[in-house]
Write an enzyme that holds these catalytic residues in place. Structure first.
Site, short mmCIF file in Angstrom:
data_model
loop_
_atom_site.label_atom_id
_atom_site.label_comp_id
_atom_site.label_asym_id
_atom_site.label_seq_id
_atom_site.Cartn_x
_atom_site.Cartn_y
_atom_site.Cartn_z
N ALA A 1 -0.61 6.83 -1.19
CA ALA A 1 -1.69 6.49 -1.86
C ALA A 1 -2.86 7.01 -1.47
O ALA A 1 -4.47 7.05 -2.48
CB ALA A 1 -1.69 6.03 -2.69
N HIS B 1 1.87 4.83 7.95
CA HIS B 1 1.17 6.26 6.99
C HIS B 1 1.94 7.18 8.58
O HIS B 1 0.56 8.38 9.04
CB HIS B 1 -0.34 5.85 6.76
CG HIS B 1 -0.59 5.04 5.52
ND1 HIS B 1 0.04 5.82 4.30
CD2 HIS B 1 -0.89 4.10 5.47
CE1 HIS B 1 0.02 4.86 3.32
NE2 HIS B 1 -0.46 3.59 4.33
N HIS C 1 3.35 -1.60 6.83
CA HIS C 1 3.58 -1.98 5.67
C HIS C 1 5.36 -1.20 5.87
O HIS C 1 5.18 -0.26 5.94
CB HIS C 1 3.41 -1.49 4.15
CG HIS C 1 2.43 -0.19 4.44
ND1 HIS C 1 3.06 0.69 4.28
CD2 HIS C 1 1.39 -0.11 3.17
CE1 HIS C 1 2.16 2.01 4.60
NE2 HIS C 1 1.14 1.53 3.64
N ASP D 1 -0.39 -6.26 0.14
CA ASP D 1 -1.06 -4.44 -0.06
C ASP D 1 -1.04 -5.22 -2.08
O ASP D 1 -0.89 -3.64 -2.63
CB ASP D 1 0.41 -4.16 -0.42
CG ASP D 1 0.15 -2.27 -0.11
OD1 ASP D 1 -1.48 -2.69 0.26
OD2 ASP D 1 0.90 -1.46 0.28
N LEU E 1 4.05 5.56 -5.15
CA LEU E 1 4.28 4.06 -4.91
C LEU E 1 2.53 3.36 -4.26
O LEU E 1 2.28 4.19 -3.27
CB LEU E 1 5.26 3.11 -4.54
CG LEU E 1 5.96 3.16 -5.16
CD1 LEU E 1 7.55 2.20 -3.46
CD2 LEU E 1 5.96 1.41 -6.65
N ALA E 2 2.10 2.85 -5.34
CA ALA E 2 0.32 2.84 -4.89
C ALA E 2 -0.19 1.06 -4.81
O ALA E 2 -0.87 0.46 -5.11
CB ALA E 2 -0.61 3.16 -6.02
#
Length: 364
Positions: A126, A178, A199, A255, A288-289
């Site tokens: 995101a 990421h 995450h 988160d 998903l954000a």
């Protein structure tokens, strides 16, 4: 103050004890028998949270910090690491400056987490693509003029990332995330000073038996690994696998986004529309954000997935404190800050103490 006849979290197990404290814990006195009247945990430590109750740390809203500090404390989180999105440099710098004015009441601020902009375009999740940047020490210094930044999420395979890691290791907690990194690249990053994964499972290649990637490297290296336990980001079976794989190095995070504490609806995240339906927060394209839950709710859901309460609570308090080097909190032990969470047998909050002071309840 004294809490009597409680099941107290000591390490990753419970012990029936009395806990005495003022601003710090002064005594932990084991008692005979079992079956205390309540649970006493270290206050929860959320090291990856973007906001709640309509507010986002990236907004740079100084007036909203008191509301957020109070909300986190009322939800059992006694310390947090505000997390900023990938945004234009000026907006990030302004948000960091605003967080320097964190209020003296409610949950404590442990610093700032920059989740970007040095990320993989292919694994940005995101994070807005327009603001991703090549790793750049000068940019980081401009954003962190006041020295409030404590943690940086970095994709270690992008050009310039390993050089930046060498320059900042020891000054910042470097978290790999990421990222498209393969096993060897990720191992080199952990050996070079990175100590955390952002995450776990999300925004990275899956664990494959011939290409173990970032997940395999994290497990081998001894790094800590974050996990979002809202039931949407990670399947319950993968939650259980992560606890077995990482043990004491597994860190629960919320988160959470500005929708946390408010419910379903339409919100914004870094200029993007986020829709929350049934508690699941997504961008317009279905990405998903982040989550709509508190960290304590993540603990409850982990327990519902079969994780022992003692292990889930440790992962949301002691493990994140250790991962961030916050040695004055995160444990029910003599001399530690009296950051305490008292729960009933249904895991509902009885009382929260921040530095020995009761945190007042708030709605949401």
């Amino acid at each position: 103050m004294r809490i009597r006849n409680a099941e107290v979290l000591i390490g990753r197990s419970f012990c029936r004890a009395d806990v005495a404290f003022d601003q710090v814990i002064t005594a932990v006195e084991p008692q005979a028998g079992a079956g205390g009247d309540c649970y006493v945990l270290p206050g929860l430590v959320d090291i990856h949270t973007h906001g709640a109750v309509g507010l986002d740390f990236s907004d740079g809203d100084r007036e909203g910090l008191k509301t957020l500090a109070g909300w986190y404390a009322a939800q059992g989180t006694t310390a947090c690491l505000p997390t900023l999105m990938t945004l234009p440099e000026g907006e990030v710098a302004a948000a960091v400056e605003a967080l320097a004015l964190w209020p003296g009441e409610g949950a404590r601020c442990l610093g700032v987490h920059l989740e970007g902009p040095f990320l993989s375009p292919r694994r940005r999740g995101a994070q807005p693509a327009a603001y991703l940047r090549r790793p750049d020490l000068a940019l980081l210094r401009r954003v962190d003029r006041g020295g409030l930044v404590r943690r940086i999420t970095l994709a270690c395979e992008v050009e310039g990332a390993m050089e930046l890691l060498r320059q900042i290791a020891g000054r910042y907690v470097v978290s790999i995330g990421h990222s498209e990194a393969d096993y060897d690249t990720a191992m080199a990053a952990f050996q070079g000073g990175a100590g955390l994964v952002t995450h776990l499972y999300n925004a990275m290649p899956p664990l494959h038996h011939r290409e173990p990637g970032l997940i395999g490297a994290a497990a081998d290296s001894g790094a800590y690994a974050e996990l979002i336990c809202d039931g949407f980001h990670v399947h319950p079976a993968a939650v259980r696998a992560a606890f077995r794989l990482f043990g004491e190095r597994l860190v629960l995070v919320s988160d959470s986004l500005r929708c946390a504490g408010l419910g379903d609806g339409t919100y914004t995240l870094a200029g993007q529309q986020v829709t929350v339906a049934g508690g699941r927060a997504v961008l317009a394209d279905g990405t998903l954000a982040g989550s709509a839950i508190s960290l304590l709710e993540g603990v409850r859901r982990a327990v519902g997935f079969g994780i022992p309460l003692a292990h889930a609570a440790y992962a949301a308090s002691t493990a994140p404190a250790l991962a961030m080097g916050a040695g004055d909190t995160g444990a029910v032990a003599v001399g530690r800050r009296a950051d305490l969470l008292v729960l009933d047998q249904s895991l509902e909050i009885v009382q929260v103490y921040v530095g020995g002071r009761p945190a007042p309840p708030v709605s949401g």
